[in-house]
Scaffold this active site. Structure first.
Site, mmCIF file in Angstrom:
data_model
loop_
_atom_site.group_PDB
_atom_site.id
_atom_site.type_symbol
_atom_site.label_atom_id
_atom_site.label_comp_id
_atom_site.label_asym_id
_atom_site.label_seq_id
_atom_site.Cartn_x
_atom_site.Cartn_y
_atom_site.Cartn_z
ATOM 1 N N ASP A 67 0.825 -1.208 0.000
ATOM 2 C CA ASP A 67 0.000 0.000 0.000
ATOM 3 C C ASP A 67 0.855 1.252 0.000
ATOM 4 O OD1 ASP A 67 0.992 -0.289 2.573
ATOM 5 O OD2 ASP A 67 -0.938 -0.801 3.476
ATOM 6 N N ASN A 136 -6.937 -2.799 14.497
ATOM 7 C CA ASN A 136 -8.342 -3.066 14.137
ATOM 8 C C ASN A 136 -8.480 -4.269 13.209
ATOM 9 O OD1 ASN A 136 -7.425 -2.128 11.696
ATOM 10 N ND2 ASN A 136 -8.768 -0.341 11.594
ATOM 11 N N HIS A 138 -6.810 -4.704 10.337
ATOM 12 C CA HIS A 138 -6.586 -4.490 8.903
ATOM 13 C C HIS A 138 -5.329 -5.208 8.413
ATOM 14 C CE1 HIS A 138 -4.249 -0.404 9.456
ATOM 15 N NE2 HIS A 138 -3.440 -1.422 9.537
ATOM 16 N N GLU A 143 -9.466 -2.029 5.669
ATOM 17 C CA GLU A 143 -10.031 -1.751 6.986
ATOM 18 C C GLU A 143 -11.247 -2.651 7.252
ATOM 19 O OE1 GLU A 143 -8.104 -0.019 8.720
ATOM 20 O OE2 GLU A 143 -7.913 2.083 8.153
HETATM 21 P P1 PGA Z 1 2.324 -1.333 12.772
HETATM 22 O O1 PGA Z 1 1.215 -1.403 11.657
HETATM 23 O O2 PGA Z 1 3.344 -2.350 12.404
HETATM 24 O O3 PGA Z 1 2.867 0.061 12.670
HETATM 25 O O4 PGA Z 1 1.659 -1.621 14.065
HETATM 26 C C1 PGA Z 1 0.742 -2.657 11.258
HETATM 27 C C2 PGA Z 1 -0.286 -2.424 10.203
HETATM 28 O O5 PGA Z 1 -0.979 -1.393 10.270
HETATM 29 O O6 PGA Z 1 -0.413 -3.266 9.308
#
Ligand code: PGA
Length: 241
Positions: A67, A136, A138, A143
């Site tokens: 992404d 969450n 994702h 999301e």
């Molecule tokens: P993070 O993000 O490694 O910064 O916790 C993980 C994600 O959002 O996929």
């Protein structure tokens, strides 16, 4: 789905880097799916160190990032382009023409998403995908509520994600509201998937993803349907397992 629990973040990152290198050694022209965020930073550190010690050649590999924020300039300090350059690409012998990241600068975002999906197909699909997992649930920027059939597209970030990612920006106001992300169906086409999860903030979602109901409300739960997924989890993230 296989789950491995590690004493700490360092050993988790080292294990992931070893698996990644194994893939590159076995198939030097591998198509590798890459993730950004706080969690994979240790993985990239270990990977760069080991790759340089062993003089691993990255000349033939192709990489696809999950992404990118949208809109964002490539050279913005928080673009995923910049992240990848700082954490991996400027430290190994990768061919720039083999690096693929959604273009956050595009003026035709629909076309950019189609182009990205097409490129994934042309290059033969992803051999090994590294994934993080959001608090969450994702994966990529898919999301909660994202369709399991989704493909690369523009999405709106949830307030939870904007808040979680604001730690990298001056304030939450500065976090872009949209992103281009590979879809869930695109991710699931990867032959192998390694998920990295670290820290107590991830404990709830890790147990939901691994042992909970498969639901679009927890995008990572879809991984239960994939035949080759390995979760690498540190003690703190594993407390609810
Ligand atoms: P993070 O993000 O490694 O910064 O916790 C993980 C994600 O959002 O996929």
């Amino acid at each position: 789905m296989e789950v491995k629990v590690f004493d700490d973040y360092h050993s988790l990152s080292r294990y992931a880097a070893n698996l990644f290198l194994q893939q590159v050694r076995q198939k030097p022209e591998s198509v590798l799916g890459l993730a950004t965020g706080g969690t994979p930073e240790g993985f990239y550190r270990q990977l760069v160190q080991m790759s340089n010690e062993e003089s691993i050649s990255y000349k033939a590999i192709r990489t696809f990032n999950l992404d990118e924020y949208y809109p964002i300039n490539h050279n913005h300090p928080q673009s995923y382009w910049t992240f990848m350059k700082n954490h991996l690409f400027s430290h190994v012998s990768i061919n720039e023409n083999n690096i693929f990241i959604p273009n956050g600068e595009t003026s035709d975002v629909e076309r950019e998403c189609e182009r990205y999906e097409q490129l994934l197909k042309e290059k033969g699909g992803i051999d090994l995908q590294i994934l993080g997992i959001g608090e969450n649930g994702h994966i990529g920027f898919n999301e909660p509520g994202a369709s399991f059939a989704s493909r690369t597209r523009v999405v709106e970030l949830t307030p939870n994600t904007i808040q979680a990612n604001s730690r990298f920006f001056t304030s939450a106001q500065d976090v872009p509201r949209h992103a281009i992300t590979m879809g869930i169906a695109s991710i699931l086409e990867s032959k192998k998937i390694i998920v990295l999860a670290s820290g107590k903030k991830k404990a709830k979602v890790v147990s939901e993803a691994i042992n909970g109901k498969v639901t679009e409300e927890v995008p990572a739960s879809v991984l239960q349907h994939h035949p080759n997924v390995l979760f690498l989890v540190d003690q703190e993230a594993a407390v609810n397992l």
